[in-house]
Design an enzyme around this catalytic site. Structure first.
Site, PDB file in Angstrom:
ATOM      1  N   PRO A  84      -3.546  -3.600   2.224  1.00 17.74           N
ATOM      2  CA  PRO A  84      -3.826  -2.504   1.287  1.00 17.74           C
ATOM      3  C   PRO A  84      -4.568  -1.301   1.869  1.00 17.74           C
ATOM      4  O   PRO A  84      -5.714  -1.020   1.536  1.00 17.74           O
ATOM      5  CB  PRO A  84      -4.657  -3.198   0.208  1.00 17.74           C
ATOM      6  CG  PRO A  84      -5.382  -4.270   0.949  1.00 17.74           C
ATOM      7  CD  PRO A  84      -4.410  -4.749   1.995  1.00 17.74           C
ATOM      8  N   CYS A  85      -3.871  -0.535   2.689  1.00 17.62           N
ATOM      9  CA  CYS A  85      -4.468   0.678   3.251  1.00 17.62           C
ATOM     10  C   CYS A  85      -4.738   1.717   2.164  1.00 17.62           C
ATOM     11  O   CYS A  85      -5.568   2.600   2.350  1.00 17.62           O
ATOM     12  CB  CYS A  85      -3.606   1.252   4.364  1.00 17.62           C
ATOM     13  SG  CYS A  85      -1.869   1.426   3.955  1.00 17.62           S
TER      14      CYS A  85
END
Length: 177
Positions: free
Chosen positions: A133-134
């Site tokens: 989850p950047c």
């Protein structure tokens, strides 16, 4: 051989890549660095890892936190892999700053400090969007910056996760952070 498949998300088409057993890439079509892990030798494939990934994405886009992760395979420098491991530790609906990640990497390396810009480069080149989850990484000052899929998608993903958004802002183009 690298295999690919598609997923129709509510935010647009997503391309998945696999070596045959693990997920090696997941990108919104047209995003920055799209297909970084693809080689010339790739072909469409129907794989169990794609089925698992689609199941994960279905749960996620229903606004729920999946309780499993498809098998992932990274082929990158140890630094980038360390950054991506930290991304995987950011809880659903929460955020972390580039500076916080830099501090964690510095502690891991026994260094006094680590460049938040170097962390930003690693975050930006994350080949497995959404699952790694950047989009949960924000600027220290609360800016919603640096998402290869586009800031609009970052906002929609964070909103889907019911992230508290009141402290965040989208920087104007050309604004120094």
């Amino acid at each position: 051989m690298i295999y690919t498949d598609q997923y129709a998300s509510p935010l647009g088409k997503v391309t998945m890549a696999s070596d045959g057993s693990a997920l090696t890439g997941l990108w919104f079509d047209g995003q920055k660095y799209f297909g970084d892990t693809l080689t010339e030798q790739c072909e469409p494939g129907k794989l169990s890892v794609f089925d698992t990934t689609k199941q994960w994405l279905d749960i996620y886009f229903q606004g729920k936190a999946p309780d499993f992760t498809p098998p992932l395979l990274f082929n990158a420098s140890p630094f980038r892999e360390a950054v991506w491991a930290i991304l995987l530790s950011i809880p659903y609906g929460q955020t972390m700053t580039y500076g916080e990640i830099a501090d964690k990497i510095a502690k891991q390396k026994g260094a006094a400090r680590m460049s938040a810009q170097a962390v930003g480069g690693a975050v930006g080149h994350n080949p497995i969007s959404i699952i790694v989850p950047c989009h949960r990484v924000v600027g220290t000052n609360g800016s919603l910056t640096g998402y290869a899929g586009g800031i609009d998608k970052k906002v929609k993903l964070l909103t889907l996760e019911k992230t508290e958004m009141s402290a965040f802002f989208i920087p104007k183009k050309g604004t120094a952070l």
